[in-house]
Design a protein around this motif. Structure first.
Motif, PDB file in Angstrom:
ATOM      1  N   GLN A 149      40.458  79.933 -24.848  1.00 19.08           N
ATOM      2  CA  GLN A 149      39.258  80.094 -24.026  1.00 19.08           C
ATOM      3  C   GLN A 149      38.273  81.043 -24.690  1.00 19.08           C
ATOM      4  OE1 GLN A 149      38.528  78.392 -21.055  1.00 19.08           O
ATOM      5  NE2 GLN A 149      36.522  79.225 -21.572  1.00 19.08           N
ATOM      6  N   GLU A 150      38.793  82.095 -25.311  1.00 23.45           N
ATOM      7  CA  GLU A 150      37.937  83.061 -25.997  1.00 23.45           C
ATOM      8  C   GLU A 150      37.200  82.410 -27.165  1.00 23.45           C
ATOM      9  OE1 GLU A 150      38.269  87.437 -28.228  1.00 23.45           O
ATOM     10  OE2 GLU A 150      40.068  86.442 -27.441  1.00 23.45           O
ATOM     11  N   GLN A 151      37.904  81.575 -27.918  1.00 21.38           N
ATOM     12  CA  GLN A 151      37.268  80.886 -29.047  1.00 21.38           C
ATOM     13  C   GLN A 151      36.218  79.892 -28.564  1.00 21.38           C
ATOM     14  OE1 GLN A 151      41.019  79.479 -30.721  1.00 21.38           O
ATOM     15  NE2 GLN A 151      40.645  80.663 -32.584  1.00 21.38           N
ATOM     16  N   LEU A 152      36.502  79.208 -27.475  1.00 22.26           N
ATOM     17  CA  LEU A 152      35.548  78.254 -26.920  1.00 22.26           C
ATOM     18  C   LEU A 152      34.294  78.977 -26.432  1.00 22.26           C
ATOM     19  CD1 LEU A 152      34.964  75.306 -26.142  1.00 22.26           C
ATOM     20  CD2 LEU A 152      36.043  75.764 -23.937  1.00 22.26           C
ATOM     21  N   ASP A 153      34.481  80.096 -25.758  1.00 23.51           N
ATOM     22  CA  ASP A 153      33.338  80.881 -25.280  1.00 23.51           C
ATOM     23  C   ASP A 153      32.473  81.346 -26.451  1.00 23.51           C
ATOM     24  OD1 ASP A 153      34.208  80.579 -22.688  1.00 23.51           O
ATOM     25  OD2 ASP A 153      35.189  82.541 -22.587  1.00 23.51           O
ATOM     26  N   HIS A 154      33.139  81.775 -27.529  1.00 25.64           N
ATOM     27  CA  HIS A 154      32.405  82.239 -28.714  1.00 25.64           C
ATOM     28  C   HIS A 154      31.620  81.099 -29.349  1.00 25.64           C
ATOM     29  CE1 HIS A 154      32.050  83.303 -33.069  1.00 25.64           C
ATOM     30  NE2 HIS A 154      31.575  84.407 -32.520  1.00 25.64           N
ATOM     31  N   LEU A 155      32.234  79.922 -29.413  1.00 34.47           N
ATOM     32  CA  LEU A 155      31.548  78.758 -29.984  1.00 34.47           C
ATOM     33  C   LEU A 155      30.281  78.438 -29.188  1.00 34.47           C
ATOM     34  CD1 LEU A 155      32.913  75.426 -31.248  1.00 34.47           C
ATOM     35  CD2 LEU A 155      31.393  75.368 -29.292  1.00 34.47           C
ATOM     36  N   ILE A 156      30.405  78.434 -27.865  1.00 35.80           N
ATOM     37  CA  ILE A 156      29.257  78.109 -27.016  1.00 35.80           C
ATOM     38  C   ILE A 156      28.165  79.163 -27.165  1.00 35.80           C
ATOM     39  CG2 ILE A 156      28.489  77.829 -24.619  1.00 35.80           C
ATOM     40  CD1 ILE A 156      31.279  76.631 -24.033  1.00 35.80           C
ATOM     41  N   GLU A 157      28.585  80.409 -27.260  1.00 30.85           N
ATOM     42  CA  GLU A 157      27.609  81.491 -27.433  1.00 30.85           C
ATOM     43  C   GLU A 157      26.892  81.378 -28.777  1.00 30.85           C
ATOM     44  OE1 GLU A 157      27.521  86.391 -27.747  1.00 30.85           O
ATOM     45  OE2 GLU A 157      29.321  85.367 -27.017  1.00 30.85           O
ATOM     46  N   GLU A 158      27.653  81.020 -29.820  1.00 32.19           N
ATOM     47  CA  GLU A 158      27.078  80.954 -31.167  1.00 32.19           C
ATOM     48  C   GLU A 158      26.270  79.683 -31.417  1.00 32.19           C
ATOM     49  OE1 GLU A 158      28.517  81.113 -35.854  1.00 32.19           O
ATOM     50  OE2 GLU A 158      29.977  80.706 -34.276  1.00 32.19           O
ATOM     51  N   LYS A 159      26.822  78.540 -31.003  1.00 34.94           N
ATOM     52  CA  LYS A 159      26.203  77.252 -31.336  1.00 34.94           C
ATOM     53  C   LYS A 159      25.422  76.634 -30.184  1.00 34.94           C
ATOM     54  CE  LYS A 159      28.047  77.114 -35.477  1.00 34.94           C
ATOM     55  NZ  LYS A 159      27.231  77.134 -36.727  1.00 34.94           N
ATOM     56  N   GLY A 160      25.760  77.045 -28.949  1.00 39.31           N
ATOM     57  CA  GLY A 160      25.167  76.395 -27.797  1.00 39.31           C
ATOM     58  C   GLY A 160      25.764  75.014 -27.596  1.00 39.31           C
ATOM     59  N   LEU A 161      25.208  74.266 -26.652  1.00 41.29           N
ATOM     60  CA  LEU A 161      25.633  72.892 -26.398  1.00 41.29           C
ATOM     61  C   LEU A 161      24.387  72.002 -26.394  1.00 41.29           C
ATOM     62  CD1 LEU A 161      28.169  73.571 -23.475  1.00 41.29           C
ATOM     63  CD2 LEU A 161      28.727  73.173 -25.888  1.00 41.29           C
ATOM     64  N   PRO A 162      23.746  71.894 -27.559  1.00 35.41           N
ATOM     65  CA  PRO A 162      22.481  71.146 -27.621  1.00 35.41           C
ATOM     66  C   PRO A 162      22.656  69.655 -27.339  1.00 35.41           C
ATOM     67  CG  PRO A 162      23.223  71.729 -29.819  1.00 35.41           C
ATOM     68  CD  PRO A 162      24.107  72.460 -28.860  1.00 35.41           C
ATOM     69  N   LYS A 163      21.611  69.063 -26.821  1.00 38.41           N
ATOM     70  CA  LYS A 163      21.612  67.658 -26.449  1.00 38.41           C
ATOM     71  C   LYS A 163      21.143  66.791 -27.610  1.00 38.41           C
ATOM     72  CE  LYS A 163      19.726  64.582 -22.889  1.00 38.41           C
ATOM     73  NZ  LYS A 163      18.926  64.532 -21.638  1.00 38.41           N
ATOM     74  N   PHE A 164      21.902  65.734 -27.916  1.00 33.52           N
ATOM     75  CA  PHE A 164      21.534  64.784 -28.960  1.00 33.52           C
ATOM     76  C   PHE A 164      21.171  63.427 -28.384  1.00 33.52           C
ATOM     77  CE2 PHE A 164      23.865  68.004 -31.225  1.00 33.52           C
ATOM     78  CZ  PHE A 164      23.241  68.085 -32.465  1.00 33.52           C
ATOM     79  N   THR A 165      21.884  63.032 -27.334  1.00 30.56           N
ATOM     80  CA  THR A 165      21.619  61.754 -26.673  1.00 30.56           C
ATOM     81  C   THR A 165      21.728  61.967 -25.164  1.00 30.56           C
ATOM     82  OG1 THR A 165      23.906  60.964 -26.517  1.00 30.56           O
ATOM     83  CG2 THR A 165      22.751  60.577 -28.621  1.00 30.56           C
ATOM     84  N   GLU A 166      21.523  60.915 -24.413  1.00 27.44           N
ATOM     85  CA  GLU A 166      21.602  61.007 -22.955  1.00 27.44           C
ATOM     86  C   GLU A 166      23.014  61.305 -22.466  1.00 27.44           C
ATOM     87  OE1 GLU A 166      19.067  60.984 -20.773  1.00 27.44           O
ATOM     88  OE2 GLU A 166      17.798  60.999 -22.572  1.00 27.44           O
ATOM     89  N   THR A 167      24.014  61.053 -23.306  1.00 29.58           N
ATOM     90  CA  THR A 167      25.405  61.252 -22.873  1.00 29.58           C
ATOM     91  C   THR A 167      26.054  62.510 -23.456  1.00 29.58           C
ATOM     92  OG1 THR A 167      26.094  59.752 -24.654  1.00 29.58           O
ATOM     93  CG2 THR A 167      25.844  58.797 -22.453  1.00 29.58           C
ATOM     94  N   THR A 168      25.304  63.310 -24.198  1.00 29.96           N
ATOM     95  CA  THR A 168      25.856  64.545 -24.753  1.00 29.96           C
ATOM     96  C   THR A 168      26.264  65.505 -23.642  1.00 29.96           C
ATOM     97  OG1 THR A 168      24.373  64.378 -26.672  1.00 29.96           O
ATOM     98  CG2 THR A 168      25.449  66.489 -26.308  1.00 29.96           C
ATOM     99  N   ILE A 169      27.438  66.100 -23.776  1.00 27.90           N
ATOM    100  CA  ILE A 169      27.880  67.124 -22.826  1.00 27.90           C
ATOM    101  C   ILE A 169      27.163  68.426 -23.152  1.00 27.90           C
ATOM    102  CG2 ILE A 169      29.835  68.491 -22.004  1.00 27.90           C
ATOM    103  CD1 ILE A 169      31.631  66.098 -22.630  1.00 27.90           C
ATOM    104  N   THR A 170      26.396  68.941 -22.201  1.00 25.16           N
ATOM    105  CA  THR A 170      25.598  70.143 -22.441  1.00 25.16           C
ATOM    106  C   THR A 170      25.954  71.279 -21.489  1.00 25.16           C
ATOM    107  OG1 THR A 170      23.851  69.298 -20.999  1.00 25.16           O
ATOM    108  CG2 THR A 170      23.663  68.803 -23.360  1.00 25.16           C
ATOM    109  N   ASP A 171      27.016  71.102 -20.718  1.00 24.96           N
ATOM    110  CA  ASP A 171      27.409  72.088 -19.709  1.00 24.96           C
ATOM    111  C   ASP A 171      28.844  72.546 -19.980  1.00 24.96           C
ATOM    112  OD1 ASP A 171      27.017  73.297 -16.853  1.00 24.96           O
ATOM    113  OD2 ASP A 171      28.919  72.189 -16.757  1.00 24.96           O
ATOM    114  N   LYS A 172      29.075  73.843 -19.950  1.00 22.20           N
ATOM    115  CA  LYS A 172      30.395  74.400 -20.257  1.00 22.20           C
ATOM    116  C   LYS A 172      31.479  73.872 -19.323  1.00 22.20           C
ATOM    117  CE  LYS A 172      32.897  78.814 -20.450  1.00 22.20           C
ATOM    118  NZ  LYS A 172      32.775  80.290 -20.317  1.00 22.20           N
ATOM    119  N   ALA A 173      31.186  73.807 -18.039  1.00 27.33           N
ATOM    120  CA  ALA A 173      32.176  73.333 -17.075  1.00 27.33           C
ATOM    121  C   ALA A 173      32.554  71.880 -17.341  1.00 27.33           C
ATOM    122  CB  ALA A 173      31.644  73.489 -15.656  1.00 27.33           C
ATOM    123  N   ASN A 174      31.573  71.054 -17.670  1.00 22.68           N
ATOM    124  CA  ASN A 174      31.842  69.651 -17.971  1.00 22.68           C
ATOM    125  C   ASN A 174      32.628  69.502 -19.265  1.00 22.68           C
ATOM    126  OD1 ASN A 174      30.611  68.618 -15.682  1.00 22.68           O
ATOM    127  ND2 ASN A 174      28.603  68.440 -16.657  1.00 22.68           N
TER     128      ASN A 174
END
Length: 254
Positions: A149-174
């Motif tokens: 979980q710590e590594q995942l949180d760090h990844l999201i903080e560093e890279k974000g969850l940018p959108k590429f297409t209409e189906t890209t997951i952009t939310d941490k909970a999802n």
């Protein structure tokens, strides 16, 4: 007793002791091997001198020695994931007729380290050496199964969850919900999340310690790589080959 017979008996001792971490007595080994105690003692003495077995001072039982670990570690260090996976990649490419990838993660990104092209025309992002984000690719999400979980949180903080297409997951909970579903079914579906029109199925590869060290995928146009194929023959194929590669890397599912 011939030299070949001696080697065979010596290896049999090691194989038996591997199943008994607490060790065995000479009497038990002699019975299991159907050999005289004097013969077993002689073979154990040689193995002990070389460090392949060790004797417990209190019980007198013999168990595997440190030298076995030295050899195993040396072998595992020599295993190159591309060499180990190559045959499986070509098998997947031939059976699916689509592009197959082998990827690792580095600095919170996917790195494509091998690729087997399809014999059908296809233009897509992937190239050997190219990088991609993890949340939006099949191989990336497969690799995320090994993250804490710590590594995942760090990844999201560093890279974000940018959108590429209409189906890209952009939310941490999802994303976390998706990773939970992936663990349950064993494979990943990239529903055109990085490149519109490209659907992908991926699976993680495990090493001898049970760590996710790489991922493989099958990718192609959504009209060829249909949902029916993904959940049918492609899922069976990629799960079979991911298990095969992981087993060659020393992974034993518990």
């Amino acid at each position: 007793m011939s030299q070949v017979q001696s080697v065979e008996r010596t290896l049999s001792i090691l194989e038996i002791l591997a199943a008994y971490p607490e060790g065995l007595s000479i009497a038990k080994l002699s019975k299991d091997l159907e050999l005289a105690k004097s013969t077993v003692h002689r073979l154990l003495s040689t193995l002990s001198a070389k460090g392949y077995v060790q004797q417990d001072e209190q019980s007198g039982h013999y168990r595997l020695g440190i030298q076995c670990l030295v050899l195993a570690s040396s072998l595992l260090n020599q295993l190159d994931i591309r060499t180990v996976a190559k045959e499986a990649l070509h098998t997947l490419a031939k059976s699916s007729g689509e592009v197959v990838h082998l990827c690792i993660h580095d600095s919170n990104e996917v790195v494509y380290i091998d690729k087997v092209e399809s014999d059908q025309t296809l233009r897509m992002y992937s190239q050997i050496g190219r990088r991609a984000l993890m949340h939006c690719t099949g191989v990336g999400k497969a690799l995320l199964l090994g993250f804490t979980q710590e590594q995942l949180d760090h990844l999201i903080e560093e890279k974000g969850l940018p959108k590429f297409t209409e189906t890209t997951i952009t939310d941490k909970a999802n994303l976390q919900k998706e990773l939970k579903a992936i663990k349950e079914r064993g494979y990943v579906i990239d529903e055109q999340e990085h490149e519109k029109g490209i659907r992908c199925i991926a699976a993680p590869l495990y090493d001898h310690d049970g760590n996710v060290i790489a991922a493989i995928s099958i990718a192609g146009p959504a009209d060829r790589v249909t949902n029916e194929r993904v959940k049918g023959d492609l899922a069976r194929a990629i799960l079979d080959q991911s298990k095969h590669i992981s087993a060659k890397l020393g992974y034993i599912k518990k």
